[in-house]
Design an enzyme around this catalytic site. Structure first.
Site, PDB file in Angstrom:
ATOM      1  N   LYS A 181       0.692  -1.185   0.029  1.00  0.00           N
ATOM      2  CA  LYS A 181      -0.042   0.045   0.012  1.00  0.00           C
ATOM      3  C   LYS A 181       0.937   1.492  -0.088  1.00  0.00           C
ATOM      4  O   LYS A 181       0.799   2.260  -0.616  1.00  0.00           O
ATOM      5  CB  LYS A 181      -0.876   0.062   1.310  1.00  0.00           C
ATOM      6  CG  LYS A 181      -1.811   1.097   1.403  1.00  0.00           C
ATOM      7  CD  LYS A 181      -2.816   1.434   0.416  1.00  0.00           C
ATOM      8  CE  LYS A 181      -3.166   2.834   0.358  1.00  0.00           C
ATOM      9  NZ  LYS A 181      -4.280   3.033  -0.598  1.00  0.00           N
ATOM     10  N   CYS A 225      -3.539  11.124   1.550  1.00  0.00           N
ATOM     11  CA  CYS A 225      -2.891   9.803   1.324  1.00  0.00           C
ATOM     12  C   CYS A 225      -1.665   9.867   0.691  1.00  0.00           C
ATOM     13  O   CYS A 225      -0.665   9.478   1.323  1.00  0.00           O
ATOM     14  CB  CYS A 225      -3.884   8.809   0.685  1.00  0.00           C
ATOM     15  SG  CYS A 225      -5.497   8.701   1.504  1.00  0.00           S
TER      16      CYS A 225
HETATM   17  N1  LIG Z   1     -10.051   7.946   2.207  1.00  0.00           N
HETATM   18  C1  LIG Z   1      -9.326   7.376   1.272  1.00  0.00           C
HETATM   19  O1  LIG Z   1      -9.541   7.623   0.257  1.00  0.00           O
HETATM   20  C2  LIG Z   1      -8.471   6.271   1.637  1.00  0.00           C
HETATM   21  C3  LIG Z   1      -8.075   6.088   2.962  1.00  0.00           C
HETATM   22  N2  LIG Z   1      -7.309   4.837   3.346  1.00  0.00           N
HETATM   23  C4  LIG Z   1      -6.759   4.626   4.677  1.00  0.00           C
HETATM   24  O2  LIG Z   1      -8.113   4.095   5.337  1.00  0.00           O
HETATM   25  C5  LIG Z   1      -8.015   4.644   6.667  1.00  0.00           C
HETATM   26  C6  LIG Z   1      -9.209   5.387   7.006  1.00  0.00           C
HETATM   27  O3  LIG Z   1      -9.104   6.566   6.293  1.00  0.00           O
HETATM   28  P1  LIG Z   1     -10.825   7.239   6.067  1.00  0.00           P
HETATM   29  O4  LIG Z   1     -11.919   6.332   5.875  1.00  0.00           O
HETATM   30  O5  LIG Z   1     -10.570   8.287   4.992  1.00  0.00           O
HETATM   31  O6  LIG Z   1     -10.664   8.162   7.543  1.00  0.00           O
HETATM   32  P2  LIG Z   1     -11.904   9.033   7.963  1.00  0.00           P
HETATM   33  O7  LIG Z   1     -11.381  10.212   8.917  1.00  0.00           O
HETATM   34  O8  LIG Z   1     -12.810   9.304   6.992  1.00  0.00           O
HETATM   35  O9  LIG Z   1     -12.696   7.726   9.202  1.00  0.00           O
HETATM   36  C7  LIG Z   1     -12.209   7.258  10.102  1.00  0.00           C
HETATM   37  C8  LIG Z   1     -13.348   7.044  11.077  1.00  0.00           C
HETATM   38  O10 LIG Z   1     -12.799   6.255  12.105  1.00  0.00           O
HETATM   39  C9  LIG Z   1     -13.376   6.719  13.492  1.00  0.00           C
HETATM   40  N3  LIG Z   1     -12.477   6.436  14.658  1.00  0.00           N
HETATM   41  C10 LIG Z   1     -11.212   6.879  15.220  1.00  0.00           C
HETATM   42  N4  LIG Z   1     -10.722   6.380  15.874  1.00  0.00           N
HETATM   43  C11 LIG Z   1     -11.836   5.178  16.351  1.00  0.00           C
HETATM   44  C12 LIG Z   1     -11.747   4.147  17.017  1.00  0.00           C
HETATM   45  N5  LIG Z   1     -10.662   3.906  18.016  1.00  0.00           N
HETATM   46  N6  LIG Z   1     -12.977   3.253  17.172  1.00  0.00           N
HETATM   47  C13 LIG Z   1     -13.969   3.548  16.086  1.00  0.00           C
HETATM   48  N7  LIG Z   1     -13.846   4.618  15.376  1.00  0.00           N
HETATM   49  C14 LIG Z   1     -12.804   5.426  15.298  1.00  0.00           C
HETATM   50  C15 LIG Z   1     -13.560   8.208  13.311  1.00  0.00           C
HETATM   51  O11 LIG Z   1     -14.500   8.948  14.103  1.00  0.00           O
HETATM   52  C16 LIG Z   1     -14.008   8.241  11.738  1.00  0.00           C
HETATM   53  O12 LIG Z   1     -15.541   8.389  11.347  1.00  0.00           O
HETATM   54  C17 LIG Z   1      -6.705   5.406   6.854  1.00  0.00           C
HETATM   55  O13 LIG Z   1      -5.787   4.595   7.290  1.00  0.00           O
HETATM   56  C18 LIG Z   1      -6.470   5.890   5.414  1.00  0.00           C
HETATM   57  O14 LIG Z   1      -5.197   6.199   5.330  1.00  0.00           O
HETATM   58  C19 LIG Z   1      -6.852   3.780   2.288  1.00  0.00           C
HETATM   59  C20 LIG Z   1      -7.006   4.122   0.984  1.00  0.00           C
HETATM   60  C21 LIG Z   1      -8.123   5.256   0.482  1.00  0.00           C
HETATM   61  C1  LIG Z   2      -1.679   5.084  -6.262  1.00  0.00           C
HETATM   62  C2  LIG Z   2      -3.097   5.771  -6.296  1.00  0.00           C
HETATM   63  O1  LIG Z   2      -3.566   6.017  -7.438  1.00  0.00           O
HETATM   64  N1  LIG Z   2      -3.647   5.979  -5.153  1.00  0.00           N
HETATM   65  C3  LIG Z   2      -5.081   6.779  -5.110  1.00  0.00           C
HETATM   66  C4  LIG Z   2      -4.915   7.909  -4.219  1.00  0.00           C
HETATM   67  O2  LIG Z   2      -5.852   8.874  -4.367  1.00  0.00           O
HETATM   68  P1  LIG Z   2      -5.927  10.109  -4.670  1.00  0.00           P
HETATM   69  O3  LIG Z   2      -7.000  10.686  -4.869  1.00  0.00           O
HETATM   70  O4  LIG Z   2      -5.344  10.773  -3.308  1.00  0.00           O
HETATM   71  O5  LIG Z   2      -5.094  10.185  -5.928  1.00  0.00           O
HETATM   72  P2  LIG Z   2      -4.787  11.249  -7.080  1.00  0.00           P
HETATM   73  O6  LIG Z   2      -5.855  11.309  -8.032  1.00  0.00           O
HETATM   74  O7  LIG Z   2      -3.595  10.712  -7.764  1.00  0.00           O
HETATM   75  O8  LIG Z   2      -4.650  12.479  -6.501  1.00  0.00           O
HETATM   76  C5  LIG Z   2      -3.419  13.075  -5.479  1.00  0.00           C
HETATM   77  C6  LIG Z   2      -2.959  14.384  -5.795  1.00  0.00           C
HETATM   78  O9  LIG Z   2      -2.091  14.366  -6.859  1.00  0.00           O
HETATM   79  C7  LIG Z   2      -2.207  15.117  -7.995  1.00  0.00           C
HETATM   80  N2  LIG Z   2      -2.072  14.823  -9.297  1.00  0.00           N
HETATM   81  C8  LIG Z   2      -2.333  13.656  -9.677  1.00  0.00           C
HETATM   82  C9  LIG Z   2      -1.977  13.051 -10.804  1.00  0.00           C
HETATM   83  C10 LIG Z   2      -1.265  13.850 -12.011  1.00  0.00           C
HETATM   84  O10 LIG Z   2      -0.811  13.245 -12.757  1.00  0.00           O
HETATM   85  N3  LIG Z   2      -0.895  15.030 -11.253  1.00  0.00           N
HETATM   86  C11 LIG Z   2      -1.072  15.780 -10.085  1.00  0.00           C
HETATM   87  O11 LIG Z   2      -0.394  16.554  -9.655  1.00  0.00           O
HETATM   88  C12 LIG Z   2      -3.848  15.604  -7.587  1.00  0.00           C
HETATM   89  O12 LIG Z   2      -4.200  16.655  -8.253  1.00  0.00           O
HETATM   90  C13 LIG Z   2      -3.804  15.355  -6.188  1.00  0.00           C
HETATM   91  O13 LIG Z   2      -3.593  16.578  -5.567  1.00  0.00           O
HETATM   92  O14 LIG Z   2      -4.602   7.730  -2.900  1.00  0.00           O
HETATM   93  C14 LIG Z   2      -5.733   6.718  -2.322  1.00  0.00           C
HETATM   94  C15 LIG Z   2      -5.463   6.534  -0.828  1.00  0.00           C
HETATM   95  O15 LIG Z   2      -4.651   5.793  -0.540  1.00  0.00           O
HETATM   96  O16 LIG Z   2      -6.272   6.904  -0.178  1.00  0.00           O
HETATM   97  C16 LIG Z   2      -5.575   5.347  -3.236  1.00  0.00           C
HETATM   98  O17 LIG Z   2      -6.717   4.520  -2.413  1.00  0.00           O
HETATM   99  C17 LIG Z   2      -5.999   5.705  -4.639  1.00  0.00           C
HETATM  100  O18 LIG Z   2      -6.017   4.476  -5.379  1.00  0.00           O
END
Ligand SMILES: NC(=O)C1=CN([C@@H]2O[C@H](COP(=O)(O)OP(=O)(O)OC[C@H]3O[C@@H](n4cnc5c(N)ncnc54)[C@H](O)[C@@H]3O)[C@@H](O)[C@H]2O)C=CC1
Ligand SMILES: CC(=O)N[C@@H]1[C@@H](OP(=O)(O)OP(=O)(O)OC[C@H]2O[C@@H](n3ccc(=O)[nH]c3=O)[C@H](O)[C@@H]2O)O[C@H](C(=O)O)[C@@H](O)[C@@H]1O
Length: 399
Positions: A205, A259
């Site tokens: 990841k 992220c």
């Molecule tokens: N949002 C995204 O696009 C992505 C996020 N991730 C990862 O997934 C994880 C979660 O991210 P998000 O869902 O975006 O975060 P988020 O901040 O949207 O949600 C997390 C939730 O967990 C709750 N929480 C915190 N501590 C807790 C506990 N001890 N027990 C129960 N609930 C608790 C919070 O109140 C919140 O509602 C992170 O590690 C993030 O890096 C991975 C891929 C994509």
């Molecule tokens: C490897 C990868 O594509 N990871 C994704 C990424 O989601 P996120 O929306 O943050 O990614 P993104 O669309 O690349 O945007 C990130 C940032 O990078 C910038 N960006 C993106 C592509 C590009 O050519 N140039 C650029 O400047 C965007 O404007 C933004 O500011 O991070 C997510 C995560 O980990 O939360 C992950 O689940 C997603 O699949």
């Protein structure tokens, strides 16, 4: 465990809620757990507290059918998933305290044969650390529960589709745990399920997001070199990408979101001597935002010298990437905030947001008509049809 396991999802945010709802939509009973009462109350009404296309209908349906209920405390279950935040603290050190708190909250309900899966993006070794927490507090369960790490890869804005269709890497603390986790994900994932160990899945990841960060840094570095050299970087990248083995990404105002701008630091902080490119990429992408701020300021100062008055600057876009309303860790927002705080006359435009606590959001046409300098910070679709006959600074190839 019967054919359909009972599930607890800890953390009901951008990842936990869609995942819980998708699992529930397969006829599996899910208890969603969150520490915030308003999150729990909102979900139990069949409503949602986050913005994600198609999520509201799905949550409404599974809550109404009784497959998803939310609570502030975990219930006993066959499978536990953890999707709580993993931010960084201090000098970019990963903060796994939320994952540990979530693991500790499960302890009283854990029973022999349970499967615990960490989905939060985590530094290498986190799953084993959580195993040690469980072993210390519930020693009678040693060797009798399964644990695995399975990172989430969904792209915000396309979560419901990608949750079901993306491939997944699944790494158990042992082979039996991997097999159990794979069998579980088969209930709701149509993508391929790739078996590995916990550490490799954790690193996978971090590497995915670091890889994208490094590639964007290359494009951002090129954009600053081209600016100096008087070359159109967009034309250059387009031409270079005609090579059959070259695929350069797009430069922009910097890298935002919570992220890609965070996860590479988990590798850098653990492997500071080795992670040279990964660190450099983070620094270049952050520097690109500072560079953009300087460029706008210099243009505005030159305007004042030429015209004897302050320039009105239209900052076009505040979100962290195109066509979304998410302002978290947004380079565009940082540019706009800095200009406002440093006393420049700014007209902020963000078609996807109605209001902001720090400044007024202006109508796009009105701001373009009033401004002396137009700064494109985010390539929102709305900006592409604008005709502008003023000074334009374009960081994202809109004009
Ligand atoms: N949002 C995204 O696009 C992505 C996020 N991730 C990862 O997934 C994880 C979660 O991210 P998000 O869902 O975006 O975060 P988020 O901040 O949207 O949600 C997390 C939730 O967990 C709750 N929480 C915190 N501590 C807790 C506990 N001890 N027990 C129960 N609930 C608790 C919070 O109140 C919140 O509602 C992170 O590690 C993030 O890096 C991975 C891929 C994509
Ligand atoms: C490897 C990868 O594509 N990871 C994704 C990424 O989601 P996120 O929306 O943050 O990614 P993104 O669309 O690349 O945007 C990130 C940032 O990078 C910038 N960006 C993106 C592509 C590009 O050519 N140039 C650029 O400047 C965007 O404007 C933004 O500011 O991070 C997510 C995560 O980990 O939360 C992950 O689940 C997603 O699949």
């Amino acid at each position: 465990m019967g054919n359909k396991p009972s599930v607890v999802m800890v953390g009901l945010g951008y990842i936990g809620l869609p995942t819980a709802a998708l699992i529930a939509s397969k006829g599996i009973k899910v208890t969603g757990v969150d520490i915030h009462q308003h999150v729990v109350d909102t979900i139990n009404k069949g409503e949602i507290h986050i913005v994600e296309p198609d999520l509201d209908g799905l949550v409404h349906h599974v809550v109404k059918e009784g497959y998803l209920t939310a609570s502030t405390t975990p219930a006993e279950a066959d499978v536990y998933l953890i999707a709580v935040p993993t931010p960084f603290k201090g000098d970019h050190e990963p903060d796994i305290s939320y994952v540990e708190a979530a693991t500790r909250a499960l302890l009283p309900t854990l029973k022999e044969g349970a499967l615990v899966i960490v989905e939060s993006t985590s530094p290498v070794g986190t799953t084993e650390k959580m195993q040690a927490v469980i072993q210390a507090e519930r020693p009678e369960l040693n060797g009798k529960i399964h644990m695995a790490y399975c990172p989430e890869r969904v792209l915000p804005g396309n979560v419901i589709y990608e949750l079901e269709h993306n491939d997944r890497a699944i790494g158990g603390i042992d082979a039996a745990s991997t097999d159990r986790a794979v069998a579980f994900y088969k209930h709701f994932v149509k993508g391929e399920l790739h078996k590995t160990n916990a550490k490799t899945a954790e690193m996978c990841k971090l590497v995915e997001n670091s890889s994208r960060d490094v590639q964007i840094a290359f494009a951002n570095e090129l954009s600053m070199i081209c600016d100096e050299a008087g070359i159109d970087v967009w034309e250059l990248i387009n031409l270079a990408n005609k090579h059959p083995r070259v695929n350069i990404l797009q430069p922009g105002t910097g890298v935002g979101g919570h992220c890609i701008a965070v996860d590479p630091w988990f590798i850098v902080s653990e492997f500071p001597k080795q992670a040279k490119i990964i660190r450099a990429a983070r620094e270049i992408n952050n520097y690109k935002t500072e560079w953009a701020i300087e460029k706008v300021k210099n243009t505005a100062l030159q305007f004042k010298i030429d015209n004897g008055r302050d320039a009105k600057i239209a900052c076009m876009g505040l979100a962290f990437k195109p066509n979304i309303d998410d302002l978290r860790e947004s380079p565009a927002l940082l540019v706009t905030n800095t200009l406002v705080n440093d006393g420049f006359h700014v007209l902020a435009v963000e078609p996807n947001v109605n209001s902001h606590k720090a400044f007024e959001i202006h109508d796009m046409q009105e701001a373009v008509a009033q401004a002396d300098i137009i700064v494109y910070l985010v390539a929102h679709n709305e900006f592409k049809d604008l005709t502008v006959d003023k000074t334009v600074i374009d960081f994202c190839n809109v004009s």
